[in-house]
Design an enzyme around this catalytic site. Sequence first.
Site, PDB file in Angstrom:
ATOM      1  N   GLU A  95      62.587  67.921  20.559  1.00  0.00           N
ATOM      2  CA  GLU A  95      63.535  67.847  21.672  1.00  0.00           C
ATOM      3  C   GLU A  95      63.212  68.932  22.696  1.00  0.00           C
ATOM      4  O   GLU A  95      63.089  70.104  22.342  1.00  0.00           O
ATOM      5  CB  GLU A  95      64.968  68.060  21.167  1.00  0.00           C
ATOM      6  CG  GLU A  95      65.461  66.998  20.217  1.00  0.00           C
ATOM      7  CD  GLU A  95      66.177  65.852  20.917  1.00  0.00           C
ATOM      8  OE1 GLU A  95      66.283  65.891  22.165  1.00  0.00           O
ATOM      9  OE2 GLU A  95      66.627  64.939  20.222  1.00  0.00           O
ATOM     10  N   HIS A 145      60.753  58.749  23.239  1.00  0.00           N
ATOM     11  CA  HIS A 145      61.928  58.080  22.696  1.00  0.00           C
ATOM     12  C   HIS A 145      62.178  56.747  23.409  1.00  0.00           C
ATOM     13  O   HIS A 145      62.503  55.744  22.789  1.00  0.00           O
ATOM     14  CB  HIS A 145      63.125  59.011  22.836  1.00  0.00           C
ATOM     15  CG  HIS A 145      64.318  58.619  22.046  1.00  0.00           C
ATOM     16  ND1 HIS A 145      65.503  59.296  22.128  1.00  0.00           N
ATOM     17  CD2 HIS A 145      64.538  57.634  21.141  1.00  0.00           C
ATOM     18  CE1 HIS A 145      66.396  58.738  21.321  1.00  0.00           C
ATOM     19  NE2 HIS A 145      65.837  57.726  20.720  1.00  0.00           N
ATOM     20  N   ASP A 168      64.543  59.087  27.614  1.00  0.00           N
ATOM     21  CA  ASP A 168      63.813  60.337  27.444  1.00  0.00           C
ATOM     22  C   ASP A 168      62.446  60.130  26.782  1.00  0.00           C
ATOM     23  O   ASP A 168      62.298  59.188  26.013  1.00  0.00           O
ATOM     24  CB  ASP A 168      64.650  61.341  26.656  1.00  0.00           C
ATOM     25  CG  ASP A 168      65.091  60.851  25.281  1.00  0.00           C
ATOM     26  OD1 ASP A 168      65.610  59.725  25.184  1.00  0.00           O
ATOM     27  OD2 ASP A 168      64.913  61.589  24.309  1.00  0.00           O
TER      28      ASP A 168
END
Length: 189
Positions: A95, A145, A168
């Site tokens: 992330e 993603h 994303d």
Amino acid sequence: MPERAPPRIDPQPLPYVAQLGERAPAEVDLVVIHCTELPDLEMARRYGERVLYDSGSGNSGHYYIDRDGSIVQYVPVERVAHHVSGYNPRSIGIELVNSGRYPHWLDSRHQEMSEAYPDAQIAALIDLLQHLCHTLPGLRHIAGHESLDTRLEPASDDPERQVARKRDPGPLFPWPRVLAAVALEPLAP
């Protein structure tokens, strides 16, 4: 070839790590790149700590990279994190702190993702990916993603309209730079 020094990684395990499924690191063949779609790492941590499943766990990536390039690890590689439907057992979730569409994730009028990824953050990502390639012998693929979760949702401002559930890491993510620096192939879903 000389041993490469691992990047500086600050382990900060989530409270429910023991409830996450175990796996052998050799089973990992995919890295999935995300952005938090939250304003900062502190809020991303709060979201990661939320318990959402009967198992006592929630949604989180393995690694989080802040805008300044600092790396924290919320879930060990030996555990299955919940970060992308259908691919969790075989993948590592990374992330990147980035506001994305925050706070209007599903509002059809706010789908632009305009925050650029700072150089320090991308350099840290590349360093982490190179480290993972060195330590996980089965690692072969990389994906965003958005390419793995292509579901649509009713827009929060107009349920008659559909918007992408996930976008994303988004259009400003520097795929050419990252792919040129690592020995990973894009996964074709």
